[in-house]
Design a protein around this motif. Sequence first.
Motif, PDB file in Angstrom:
ATOM      1  N   VAL A   1       0.847  -1.191   0.000  1.00 31.99           N
ATOM      2  CA  VAL A   1       0.000   0.000   0.000  1.00 31.99           C
ATOM      3  C   VAL A   1       0.882   1.241   0.000  1.00 31.99           C
ATOM      4  O   VAL A   1       1.924   1.277   0.661  1.00 31.99           O
ATOM      5  N   GLN A   2       0.454   2.256  -0.749  1.00 25.90           N
ATOM      6  CA  GLN A   2       1.171   3.528  -0.763  1.00 25.90           C
ATOM      7  C   GLN A   2       0.169   4.672  -0.676  1.00 25.90           C
ATOM      8  O   GLN A   2      -0.933   4.590  -1.226  1.00 25.90           O
ATOM      9  N   ALA A   3       0.559   5.718   0.037  1.00 28.06           N
ATOM     10  CA  ALA A   3      -0.297   6.895   0.165  1.00 28.06           C
ATOM     11  C   ALA A   3      -0.011   7.875  -0.962  1.00 28.06           C
ATOM     12  O   ALA A   3       1.137   8.083  -1.347  1.00 28.06           O
ATOM     13  N   PHE A   4      -1.092   8.490  -1.478  1.00 25.12           N
ATOM     14  CA  PHE A   4      -0.958   9.514  -2.516  1.00 25.12           C
ATOM     15  C   PHE A   4      -1.816  10.708  -2.132  1.00 25.12           C
ATOM     16  O   PHE A   4      -2.882  10.555  -1.516  1.00 25.12           O
ATOM     17  N   SER A   5      -1.348  11.885  -2.511  1.00 24.28           N
ATOM     18  CA  SER A   5      -2.079  13.118  -2.241  1.00 24.28           C
ATOM     19  C   SER A   5      -2.781  13.584  -3.514  1.00 24.28           C
ATOM     20  O   SER A   5      -2.236  13.460  -4.611  1.00 24.28           O
TER      21      SER A   5
ATOM     22  N   VAL B   1      -3.444   3.403  -1.897  1.00 19.85           N
ATOM     23  CA  VAL B   1      -3.482   2.699  -3.178  1.00 19.85           C
ATOM     24  C   VAL B   1      -2.989   1.272  -3.009  1.00 19.85           C
ATOM     25  O   VAL B   1      -1.913   1.034  -2.448  1.00 19.85           O
ATOM     26  N   ASP B   2      -3.805   0.321  -3.474  1.00 20.07           N
ATOM     27  CA  ASP B   2      -3.447  -1.093  -3.439  1.00 20.07           C
ATOM     28  C   ASP B   2      -2.423  -1.377  -4.534  1.00 20.07           C
ATOM     29  O   ASP B   2      -2.736  -1.302  -5.718  1.00 20.07           O
ATOM     30  N   LYS B   3      -1.191  -1.726  -4.133  1.00 22.93           N
ATOM     31  CA  LYS B   3      -0.139  -2.039  -5.097  1.00 22.93           C
ATOM     32  C   LYS B   3       0.122  -3.539  -5.190  1.00 22.93           C
ATOM     33  O   LYS B   3       0.943  -3.977  -6.006  1.00 22.93           O
ATOM     34  N   LEU B   4      -0.572  -4.316  -4.357  1.00 18.29           N
ATOM     35  CA  LEU B   4      -0.323  -5.753  -4.330  1.00 18.29           C
ATOM     36  C   LEU B   4      -0.938  -6.450  -5.540  1.00 18.29           C
ATOM     37  O   LEU B   4      -0.317  -7.320  -6.147  1.00 18.29           O
TER      38      LEU B   4
ATOM     39  N   LEU C   1       5.582   6.842   4.173  1.00 15.72           N
ATOM     40  CA  LEU C   1       4.769   7.418   5.243  1.00 15.72           C
ATOM     41  C   LEU C   1       4.119   8.729   4.829  1.00 15.72           C
ATOM     42  O   LEU C   1       3.226   9.223   5.516  1.00 15.72           O
ATOM     43  N   MET C   2       4.582   9.307   3.716  1.00 15.10           N
ATOM     44  CA  MET C   2       3.967  10.520   3.175  1.00 15.10           C
ATOM     45  C   MET C   2       3.917  10.413   1.657  1.00 15.10           C
ATOM     46  O   MET C   2       4.757   9.734   1.058  1.00 15.10           O
TER      47      MET C   2
ATOM     48  N   ARG D   1      -4.792   0.532  -7.584  1.00 12.44           N
ATOM     49  CA  ARG D   1      -6.154   1.032  -7.412  1.00 12.44           C
ATOM     50  C   ARG D   1      -6.287   1.773  -6.086  1.00 12.44           C
ATOM     51  O   ARG D   1      -5.861   1.281  -5.039  1.00 12.44           O
ATOM     52  N   ALA D   2      -6.871   2.977  -6.133  1.00 14.36           N
ATOM     53  CA  ALA D   2      -7.170   3.722  -4.913  1.00 14.36           C
ATOM     54  C   ALA D   2      -8.384   3.077  -4.241  1.00 14.36           C
ATOM     55  O   ALA D   2      -9.439   2.937  -4.857  1.00 14.36           O
ATOM     56  N   VAL D   3      -8.215   2.677  -2.989  1.00 12.69           N
ATOM     57  CA  VAL D   3      -9.276   1.918  -2.311  1.00 12.69           C
ATOM     58  C   VAL D   3      -9.907   2.669  -1.151  1.00 12.69           C
ATOM     59  O   VAL D   3     -11.059   2.415  -0.796  1.00 12.69           O
ATOM     60  N   VAL D   4      -9.164   3.602  -0.543  1.00  9.79           N
ATOM     61  CA  VAL D   4      -9.667   4.279   0.655  1.00  9.79           C
ATOM     62  C   VAL D   4      -9.210   5.733   0.659  1.00  9.79           C
ATOM     63  O   VAL D   4      -8.063   6.034   0.315  1.00  9.79           O
TER      64      VAL D   4
END
Length: 304
Positions: free
Chosen positions: A81-85, A103-106, A149-150, A245-248
């Motif tokens: 998982v990775q965070a995106f702004s 974002v689900d990267k798995l 983390l960011m 895919r952005a999930v949350v």
Amino acid sequence: MSDVAAGARPGHGEPAERPGQPAEPVAGPPGETPDPDAPADAQAADGDGRKVRKQRPFWKELPLLIVVALVLALLIKTFLVQAFSIPSDSMQNTLQRGDRVLVDKLTPWFGGEPERGEVVVFHDPDNWLAGEPTPESNVVQDFLSFIGLMPSSKEKDLIKRTIAVGGDTVECTKGGPVEVNGKALVEPYIFPGDSACDDKPFGPFKVPEGKIWVMGDHRQNSWDSRYHTEDATKGFVPVEDVVGRAVVVAWPINRWATLPVPDTFDQPGIGVAAGLAPGALGVAGALPLVLWRRRRLTSGRTAG
């Protein structure tokens, strides 16, 4: 009630020690035998005189814990998982400027490809962001972005909704809805007051295999696939450029929400390419049987 075993008298179940005779060593519980090779400062005597290993101070273990935590964060960012702004308004009202999405990267690592209706993050396929300023950052932000983390301020990625996938035919005429394989999409996620494509009608286009067609939810404020049909990629985004895919929506807290696939993409018949596959396989499987049966009938008539 007192423990009488601790004060048992000689001659009542336990032999008394004779004067001058050394006491036999008492065997301790398994696992508590002191390590003869351990340094003297790593051992201490317990109440029975046995030596036990000292526990390390927390401040000595802290650096190792930090390293382990950073490695785990980096692995999670790389593979899970990775965070995106969200830097713009092109996905309103589903996403607002400043939202943080996870974002689900798995799934892409296991060969999964984007599906219709999913909100996806992808690398700029052909200078779609040309001329867009790169936000300034500092060393701390760059480091936190590196370990996940960011969100990164330097990566030029985009976020849009997948409208059509490889094999689909997609089009939209002025005043009409977006159509995928001849099925009109009811799009409640479009920004209030926007039309489906009046600012930029398109198609019909057939999406090549390994590509997707993407559009923003704020249609009149989104430079999406429609505006790049003259580029080298013809407006299509290669699946290999999709990060995940952005999930949350994870931040801010008051905007926490999941990002499911809208029901309009589940309507019967929209997956024409996938729907024809079982029929084609059935015909291919039945053809040898039909030819074999005809050959038997023909040979039977000839023999008779």
